[in-house]
Design a protein around this motif. Structure first.
Motif, mmCIF file in Angstrom:
data_model
loop_
_atom_site.group_PDB
_atom_site.id
_atom_site.type_symbol
_atom_site.label_atom_id
_atom_site.label_comp_id
_atom_site.label_asym_id
_atom_site.label_seq_id
_atom_site.Cartn_x
_atom_site.Cartn_y
_atom_site.Cartn_z
ATOM 1 N N GLU A 1 -13.634 -3.988 -2.240
ATOM 2 C CA GLU A 1 -13.822 -2.554 -2.475
ATOM 3 C C GLU A 1 -13.778 -1.787 -1.152
ATOM 4 O O GLU A 1 -13.282 -0.657 -1.099
ATOM 5 C CB GLU A 1 -15.149 -2.318 -3.199
ATOM 6 N N ALA A 2 -14.310 -2.387 -0.103
ATOM 7 C CA ALA A 2 -14.245 -1.753 1.216
ATOM 8 C C ALA A 2 -12.796 -1.599 1.667
ATOM 9 O O ALA A 2 -12.409 -0.550 2.202
ATOM 10 C CB ALA A 2 -15.029 -2.571 2.241
ATOM 11 N N VAL A 3 -11.979 -2.623 1.437
ATOM 12 C CA VAL A 3 -10.568 -2.539 1.811
ATOM 13 C C VAL A 3 -9.883 -1.423 1.032
ATOM 14 O O VAL A 3 -9.053 -0.681 1.588
ATOM 15 C CB VAL A 3 -9.859 -3.885 1.572
ATOM 16 N N ASN A 4 -10.243 -1.255 -0.239
ATOM 17 C CA ASN A 4 -9.661 -0.159 -1.017
ATOM 18 C C ASN A 4 -9.982 1.196 -0.396
ATOM 19 O O ASN A 4 -9.153 2.114 -0.405
ATOM 20 C CB ASN A 4 -10.171 -0.201 -2.462
ATOM 21 N N TYR A 5 -11.198 1.307 0.162
ATOM 22 C CA TYR A 5 -11.551 2.555 0.853
ATOM 23 C C TYR A 5 -10.660 2.748 2.073
ATOM 24 O O TYR A 5 -10.134 3.851 2.301
ATOM 25 C CB TYR A 5 -13.019 2.540 1.282
ATOM 26 N N TRP A 6 -10.470 1.703 2.866
ATOM 27 C CA TRP A 6 -9.624 1.837 4.058
ATOM 28 C C TRP A 6 -8.203 2.222 3.677
ATOM 29 O O TRP A 6 -7.566 3.033 4.346
ATOM 30 C CB TRP A 6 -9.627 0.535 4.868
ATOM 31 N N ILE A 7 -7.713 1.667 2.572
ATOM 32 C CA ILE A 7 -6.376 2.026 2.110
ATOM 33 C C ILE A 7 -6.305 3.513 1.767
ATOM 34 O O ILE A 7 -5.319 4.192 2.069
ATOM 35 C CB ILE A 7 -5.979 1.154 0.899
ATOM 36 N N SER A 8 -7.387 4.027 1.188
ATOM 37 C CA SER A 8 -7.416 5.457 0.855
ATOM 38 C C SER A 8 -7.406 6.334 2.100
ATOM 39 O O SER A 8 -7.065 7.515 2.029
ATOM 40 C CB SER A 8 -8.661 5.773 0.006
ATOM 41 N N GLN A 9 -7.809 5.782 3.239
ATOM 42 C CA GLN A 9 -7.878 6.538 4.494
ATOM 43 C C GLN A 9 -6.723 6.220 5.440
ATOM 44 O O GLN A 9 -6.718 6.673 6.593
ATOM 45 C CB GLN A 9 -9.209 6.232 5.206
ATOM 46 N N LYS A 10 -5.748 5.457 4.964
ATOM 47 C CA LYS A 10 -4.696 4.975 5.859
ATOM 48 C C LYS A 10 -3.929 6.114 6.530
ATOM 49 O O LYS A 10 -3.537 6.022 7.694
ATOM 50 C CB LYS A 10 -3.733 4.066 5.096
ATOM 51 N N LYS B 1 -6.270 -10.307 4.854
ATOM 52 C CA LYS B 1 -4.902 -10.399 4.334
ATOM 53 C C LYS B 1 -4.497 -9.123 3.608
ATOM 54 O O LYS B 1 -3.363 -8.639 3.733
ATOM 55 C CB LYS B 1 -4.791 -11.601 3.403
ATOM 56 N N LYS B 2 -5.434 -8.545 2.866
ATOM 57 C CA LYS B 2 -5.132 -7.321 2.113
ATOM 58 C C LYS B 2 -4.920 -6.149 3.071
ATOM 59 O O LYS B 2 -4.039 -5.303 2.839
ATOM 60 C CB LYS B 2 -6.256 -7.024 1.129
ATOM 61 N N MET B 3 -5.713 -6.090 4.134
ATOM 62 C CA MET B 3 -5.509 -5.039 5.131
ATOM 63 C C MET B 3 -4.117 -5.151 5.737
ATOM 64 O O MET B 3 -3.391 -4.155 5.858
ATOM 65 C CB MET B 3 -6.569 -5.140 6.231
ATOM 66 N N ARG B 4 -3.707 -6.356 6.099
ATOM 67 C CA ARG B 4 -2.404 -6.541 6.736
ATOM 68 C C ARG B 4 -1.262 -6.293 5.754
ATOM 69 O O ARG B 4 -0.245 -5.683 6.116
ATOM 70 C CB ARG B 4 -2.301 -7.942 7.333
ATOM 71 N N SER B 5 -1.416 -6.724 4.517
ATOM 72 C CA SER B 5 -0.343 -6.520 3.537
ATOM 73 C C SER B 5 -0.160 -5.049 3.210
ATOM 74 O O SER B 5 0.903 -4.637 2.739
ATOM 75 C CB SER B 5 -0.638 -7.309 2.260
ATOM 76 N N ASN B 6 -1.191 -4.241 3.508
ATOM 77 C CA ASN B 6 -1.091 -2.802 3.311
ATOM 78 C C ASN B 6 -0.716 -2.057 4.586
ATOM 79 O O ASN B 6 -0.842 -0.828 4.645
ATOM 80 C CB ASN B 6 -2.397 -2.262 2.734
ATOM 81 N N GLY B 7 -0.293 -2.795 5.597
ATOM 82 C CA GLY B 7 0.309 -2.173 6.773
ATOM 83 C C GLY B 7 -0.617 -1.798 7.900
ATOM 84 O O GLY B 7 -0.183 -1.179 8.866
ATOM 85 N N PHE B 8 -1.898 -2.182 7.845
ATOM 86 C CA PHE B 8 -2.817 -1.857 8.939
ATOM 87 C C PHE B 8 -2.525 -2.769 10.133
ATOM 88 O O PHE B 8 -2.478 -3.990 9.994
ATOM 89 C CB PHE B 8 -4.266 -2.031 8.502
ATOM 90 N N ALA C 1 -6.364 -16.353 9.086
ATOM 91 C CA ALA C 1 -5.966 -15.524 7.944
ATOM 92 C C ALA C 1 -5.252 -14.253 8.371
ATOM 93 O O ALA C 1 -4.594 -13.604 7.556
ATOM 94 C CB ALA C 1 -7.202 -15.162 7.116
ATOM 95 N N ASP C 2 -5.382 -13.899 9.651
ATOM 96 C CA ASP C 2 -4.798 -12.650 10.153
ATOM 97 C C ASP C 2 -3.386 -12.890 10.667
ATOM 98 O O ASP C 2 -3.184 -13.523 11.708
ATOM 99 C CB ASP C 2 -5.678 -12.083 11.276
ATOM 100 N N SER C 3 -2.407 -12.371 9.931
ATOM 101 C CA SER C 3 -1.012 -12.530 10.331
ATOM 102 C C SER C 3 -0.712 -11.857 11.660
ATOM 103 O O SER C 3 0.267 -12.197 12.340
ATOM 104 C CB SER C 3 -0.082 -11.970 9.250
ATOM 105 N N ARG C 4 -1.551 -10.887 12.040
ATOM 106 C CA ARG C 4 -1.378 -10.195 13.329
ATOM 107 C C ARG C 4 -2.162 -10.857 14.454
ATOM 108 O O ARG C 4 -2.058 -10.449 15.616
ATOM 109 C CB ARG C 4 -1.826 -8.725 13.216
ATOM 110 N N HIS C 5 -2.983 -11.844 14.105
ATOM 111 C CA HIS C 5 -3.828 -12.519 15.099
ATOM 112 C C HIS C 5 -4.606 -11.497 15.926
ATOM 113 O O HIS C 5 -4.635 -11.553 17.148
ATOM 114 C CB HIS C 5 -2.983 -13.425 16.001
ATOM 115 N N ASN C 6 -5.224 -10.578 15.201
ATOM 116 C CA ASN C 6 -5.880 -9.447 15.868
ATOM 117 C C ASN C 6 -7.205 -9.124 15.199
ATOM 118 O O ASN C 6 -7.452 -7.991 14.781
ATOM 119 C CB ASN C 6 -4.952 -8.227 15.857
#
Length: 445
Positions: A128-137, A173-180, A209-214
């Motif tokens: 649910e927190a990730v959904n909030y970040w997506i709303s603020q992208k 993973k969800k953050m990265r798949s949404n372009g963050f 788990a982080d494809s950006r290694h970040n």
């Protein structure tokens, strides 16, 4: 816390080479990023957090706190936000980021609603927190030089702390798949204190788990860390594994058996670890506040220790180089946006304008100044607002207004630009009814 204490044959090789060439740029770091155990800026300079937590979501009117925190020497502020599940929703993120940038602070943004999930019935999940970040992208994209996203505060309580590993990996993973592309920060379970060592024993799974290694791991140190040996042992294990770590929250030893803040400060300093103390003011347990009623002139014992003590903020904090004029790599948001401004002219300059974000009655504007085919020593940008907009605070330029006419002049550190080079400045403004983009005029000296 602390509304509580607690990635054969020539044909195959050629194909692999082409894959590597194409993949490598996609994983290149943008803005603040992890390098080994350290956090560095886009230009490679190490950045060590020295800051405080500000409970913004409960005190949205205390915007002067950003300037006050900076004035006392901090280089970072961790800002409490709400997703709307429990607190908020915080829809003023653009303003928060602008306040951080205006006051030359690195902005760690966190969703507090996740606190104690699994034990606290009202808490939000990390998903649910990730959904909030997506709303603020839309207001966070392009701010990677200035913003760290702390996905969720203390996201698992003491009930089934083992769920933290999958929940955290999936959130990343969800953050990265949404372009963050931001530097991500993840808190430990057990109300952030990891006393069951779930984060300590599964950290590599999270980092992988982080494809950006970040991603940087964050431990919160309160009563669980009440001895020097417990603190040193925990930090040693992360250091031995080569895992990036910050101390995202900690309190102080206000009575026997509580956190050993002196060891936290000295160990962090010797190891080059970032830390963010809890909290600026307004805590439900005021013993953890650094100021009385948000007044920087009234420091508590803890506040005096954090800001003025040995290994404290004034003695150890260094401002992020993105603010220092030491020519760090430009933020992605500095790329000029299409506008009606003319192309660079030889020996002159051009300027573009964009609205980074806006909210009811306010907005953040940004302009990019680009030198023409010859170097320039200074610049002046002018424009006229068509809809009654006004400029309030600005950074990286001196701005003056006369009615609807606005003039922005370079600072001492960003006036000289090589041929084709760019710099940016920004400001907070007000609007009512319409907020159209003006045409900018640039004059070089």
């Amino acid at each position: 816390m602390r509304r509580k204490l607690l990635a054969f044959g020539a044909a195959v090789l050629a194909a692999l080479a082409s894959i590597l060439v194409s993949v490598q740029p996609a994983s290149a770091a943008v803005g603040l990023h992890v390098s080994g155990t350290k956090i560095v800026e886009a230009n490679g300079r190490e950045f060590i957090m020295r800051g405080v937590n500000h409970p913004h979501v409960w005190y949205t009117g205390q915007t002067s706190s950003f300037a006050n925190i900076k004035a006392l020497g901090a280089n970072t502020v961790r800002v409490v936000l709400g997703s709307g599940k429990r607190w908020g929703p915080s829809n003023d993120v653009a303003n928060v980021v602008a306040l951080c940038k205006q006051n030359r602070l690195i902005c760690v943004l966190e969703v507090h609603d996740t606190t104690g999930y699994g034990e606290e019935g009202a808490a939000a999940s990390l998903d649910e927190a990730v959904n909030y970040w997506i709303s603020q992208k839309s207001v966070l994209a392009g701010q990677e030089n200035y913003v760290v996203i702390n996905i969720g505060n203390e996201p698992i309580g003491n009930t089934n702390a083992a769920q933290w590993t999958d929940a955290t990996a999936n959130a990343i993973k969800k953050m990265r798949s949404n372009g963050f592309e931001h530097l991500l920060m993840v808190d430990a379970p057990n109300w952030g204190q990891d006393w069951q060592y779930v984060m300590r024993d599964n950290a590599q799974t999270i980092l992988d788990a982080d494809s950006r290694h970040n991603t940087v791991l964050s431990i919160h140190m309160y009563a669980v860390f009440n001895t020097a040996s417990s603190i040193v042992d925990y930090l040693n294990r992360f250091q031995a594994k080569g895992w990036p770590l910050v101390i995202g929250e900690f309190g102080w030893q206000f009575q026997s058996g509580e956190v050993d803040h002196e060891t936290i400060l000295s160990e962090a300093q010797s190891r080059g670890l970032g830390w963010i103390a809890w909290s600026w003011s307004g805590n439900s347990d005021p013993i953890l506040d650094m100021t009385v009623n948000f007044d920087p002139k009234q420091l508590t014992t803890f506040g005096t220790r954090i800001f003025n003590g040995a290994n404290g903020i004034k003695a150890t904090a260094k401002e992020a180089s993105i603010y220092s004029g030491s020519s760090p790599s430009p933020s992605p948001s500095a790329s000029p946006s299409p506008s009606a401004s003319p192309s660079p002219k030889p020996g002159g300059c051009s300027a573009t304008y964009k609205v980074v974000g806006q909210w009811s009655g306010g907005f953040q504007g940004e302009a990019a100044v680009t030198a023409g085919s010859s170097a320039i020593k200074g610049w002046t940008v002018t424009w006229t607002f068509a809809n009654g907009q006004t400029v309030a605070n600005a950074w990286n330029a001196t701005i003056s207004s006369s009615g609807s006419s606005v003039t922005a002049r370079n600072m001492s550190y960003n006036g000289s630009l090589g041929a084709g080079a760019s710099t940016t400045f920004g400001f907070l403004g007000s609007w009512n009814g319409s907020n159209s983009v003006p045409t900018l005029s640039c004059t070089a000296t």
